[in-house]
Design a protein around this motif. Structure first.
Motif, PDB file in Angstrom:
ATOM      1  N   ARG A   1       0.801  -1.265   0.163  1.00 41.99           N
ATOM      2  CA  ARG A   1      -0.006   0.103   0.030  1.00 41.99           C
ATOM      3  C   ARG A   1       0.850   1.252  -0.019  1.00 41.99           C
ATOM      4  NH1 ARG A   1      -5.672  -0.928  -0.616  1.00 41.99           N
ATOM      5  NH2 ARG A   1      -5.948  -2.820  -0.279  1.00 41.99           N
TER       6      ARG A   1
ATOM      7  N   ARG B   1      -4.089   3.608  -1.353  1.00 47.54           N
ATOM      8  CA  ARG B   1      -4.315   2.776  -2.361  1.00 47.54           C
ATOM      9  C   ARG B   1      -3.187   1.671  -2.591  1.00 47.54           C
ATOM     10  NH1 ARG B   1      -8.781   5.271  -2.480  1.00 47.54           N
ATOM     11  NH2 ARG B   1      -9.394   6.596  -3.990  1.00 47.54           N
TER      12      ARG B   1
ATOM     13  N   ASP C   1     -11.534   2.457  -5.681  1.00 50.38           N
ATOM     14  CA  ASP C   1     -11.239   2.647  -4.405  1.00 50.38           C
ATOM     15  C   ASP C   1      -9.905   1.927  -4.062  1.00 50.38           C
ATOM     16  OD1 ASP C   1     -12.330   0.158  -5.079  1.00 50.38           O
ATOM     17  OD2 ASP C   1     -13.231   0.016  -3.131  1.00 50.38           O
ATOM     18  N   GLN C   2      -9.362   1.271  -5.164  1.00 51.92           N
ATOM     19  CA  GLN C   2      -7.937   0.694  -4.854  1.00 51.92           C
ATOM     20  C   GLN C   2      -7.029   0.896  -5.678  1.00 51.92           C
ATOM     21  OE1 GLN C   2      -7.627  -1.822  -2.431  1.00 51.92           O
ATOM     22  NE2 GLN C   2      -9.559  -1.209  -1.700  1.00 51.92           N
TER      23      GLN C   2
END
Length: 540
Positions: A75, A459, A450-451
């Motif tokens: 992330r 993200r 959203d990712q």
């Protein structure tokens, strides 16, 4: 290499017989064991720091920097401003990490999303290993793909998708959209069969469904209704077999979410006819005839800015309909010589794929039996009008994604995607809008905004790292680089090419991947033409 003497079963083929049955395809094991376990890439690390970079975050905002980007495992954990260009504040730097890269002079963008991809393998007519295709995508900065139809069962792709998610193989993220006609043993012929096929696709692991070729009207509407109820995404290549009732207005009214290429769009804007003006001897299965006439379609529809043009555009905008134009898929039609001799073919195009591209009456997209200057001139006008619609659609807030549809028509995996970025630029997109389409807009089409698709804390750590400024020159993104004269030495060199592709926090040396791919290609045979020069070591 001996050419297979049978009809090609291809991803964008319009020449498939009506109602092709999935049961007629060869049996394929669900386990994609031919793709070797990953040996490339490093990480993810507990804390990776990318230092002193300029970022293009994917939202359409201008470049920002210098910044330090901190990745924690898979992330984005921190984006820390460290001053201004030429005035870095050492005290503002991010804390140290387990692994660091000094990326002074580099730009970082979100991982690219190919919204129209096909994963072929050695058993397909293209004769390319699936591992080769997957690595070409990663080597060109593509970290997510929407796979829009395969000769393989859903389970084969679902296995590869799962292995990619676990990072057991070198591969982008994969969303699976099987051909509607190939979900069941035979194409659904009733609304009840259509609904059952959609439910079956979802149960077996599909993320969406792609419609192509002949689909009866009541069957199509039932399938779209069922997909909507189940939350499955839908897209369509509005083939001529169905376009009399299935253009972008009618399908979007029934819940279709996006379109591929341009078919079905000009037909929705006809003002003095119901169907395209075909020559009297036209036969749809003759690919040169079909593609030759396709290049004359936009000239028959409503003029730019006309009432019908505006009406159709506004209706699609109101329905939040997405356009995935795949300009690169047809680029050979307007300039055969340029595409058939593209720099990358010599080093990267497999002999079997090269053989597949050549003129053939059985291979899809190999329609060069007697291609003419008149055909190319018509296609250039086709592009002018098509591009104008897409650019205006973007300007008015419409969703336009980037898809390549590679593996056909001299269009090579990965490289074709970068060509698509240039073609969007030609259409009128600014460089920032091009990157926006390739990242955040692609993520929206896939339903994963959203990712992925933006550089933002929280993200996924999916990034493309390039030395130099791609906003000033998109050619820097090509794996073969771009020519540069070094005034200090007087030497001509090639600069550019994606330096690092980061997916799930794993850092792939894209240059090393490209070398591996050239070696794989070399093992399979001689290059088709003059050998291009790879970007020099000094570029990264």
């Amino acid at each position: 290499m001996k050419r297979r003497n049978r009809l090609s079963i291809c991803v964008t083929a319009l020449i498939l017989a009506i109602g092709t049955a999935a049961g007629s395809l060869p049996a394929v094991p669900a386990q994609a064991s031919s793709i070797p376990r990953r040996t490339e890439g490093i990480g993810p690390f507990a804390r990776t720091v990318l230092r002193n970079v300029t970022i293009v975050d994917g939202t359409g905002a201008p470049a920002q920097g210098p910044v330090d980007i901190v990745l924690v495992n898979d992330r984005i954990a921190e984006i820390r401003a460290i001053g201004a260009p030429g005035a870095i504040n050492p005290k503002a730097r991010a804390a140290g990490g387990d692994h660091e890269l000094d990326l002074t002079g580099y730009y970082v963008m979100p991982g690219f999303i190919d919204a129209h991809a096909h994963l072929h393998d050695d058993d397909d007519e293209q004769h390319v290993p699936a591992d080769y295709v997957l690595k070409l995508w990663i080597a060109n900065g593509i970290t997510s793909v929407r796979e829009l139809g395969s000769r393989r069962p859903i389970e084969w792709l679902a296995d590869i998708k799962a292995r990619s998610a676990r990072n057991e193989i070198v591969a982008p993220r994969i969303d699976i959209y099987p051909f509607f006609s190939a979900i069941a043993k035979q194409q659904p012929n009733t609304p009840e069969e259509a609904r059952a096929a959609i439910r079956d696709a979802r149960r077996r692991g599909a993320d969406g469904v792609k419609f192509i070729n002949f689909v009866p009207e009541d069957v199509l509407w039932a399938a779209l209704d069922e997909a909507g109820k189940l939350g499955l995404h839908t897209t369509m290549h509005h083939s001529q077999q169905s376009v009399a009732w299935a253009n972008v207005l009618t399908t979007s009214a029934h819940g279709m979410q996006s379109m591929e290429h341009w078919y079905g769009l000009p037909e929705a804007m006809f003002t003095d006819r119901r169907s395209q003006r075909w020559p009297g001897d036209f036969i749809n299965n003759d690919e040169q005839m079909r593609f030759g006439q396709s290049g004359r379609l936009w000239a028959q529809t409503a003029a730019p800015g006309s009432r019908k043009w505006e009406e159709v555009m506004q209706t699609l905008l109101d329905r939040n309909f997405a356009i995935d134009p795949t300009f690169t898929a047809y680029l050979t039609s307007r300039d055969f010589m340029r595409m058939s001799r593209a720099l990358w073919h010599a080093d990267y195009t497999m002999p079997g794929l090269w053989d597949y591209y050549r003129p053939s009456r059985v291979n899809h997209g190999s329609y060069w039996y007697d291609w003419t200057t008149e055909d190319e001139v018509a296609w250039k006008e086709n592009y002018r009008l098509w591009m104008q619609f897409v650019n205006e659609y973007k300007n008015r807030g419409g969703i336009v994604s980037v898809g390549s549809d590679s593996g056909y028509i001299y269009n090579l995996y990965g490289f074709g995607y970068i060509q698509e970025l240039e073609l969007l630029r030609e259409a009128g997109f600014s460089p920032l809008e091009v990157i926006h389409a390739a990242t955040q807009q692609g993520a929206r089409v896939l339903g994963h905004e959203d990712q992925i698709g933006t550089i933002r804390v929280g993200r996924k750590a999916d990034l493309v790292v390039i030395k130099g400024n791609p906003l000033a020159n998109l050619k820097l993104l090509f794996g073969t680089g771009t020519l540069h004269l070094d005034d200090a030495t007087g030497k001509v060199e090639r600069i550019g090419g994606v330096a690092w592709t980061i997916k799930d926090g794993i850092l792939y040396d894209a240059r090393q991947l490209r070398k591996e791919l050239r070696d794989i290609k070399a093992d399979r045979g001689l290059p088709p033409g003059p050998m291009p020069i790879e970007a020099s070591d000094s570029t990264h």
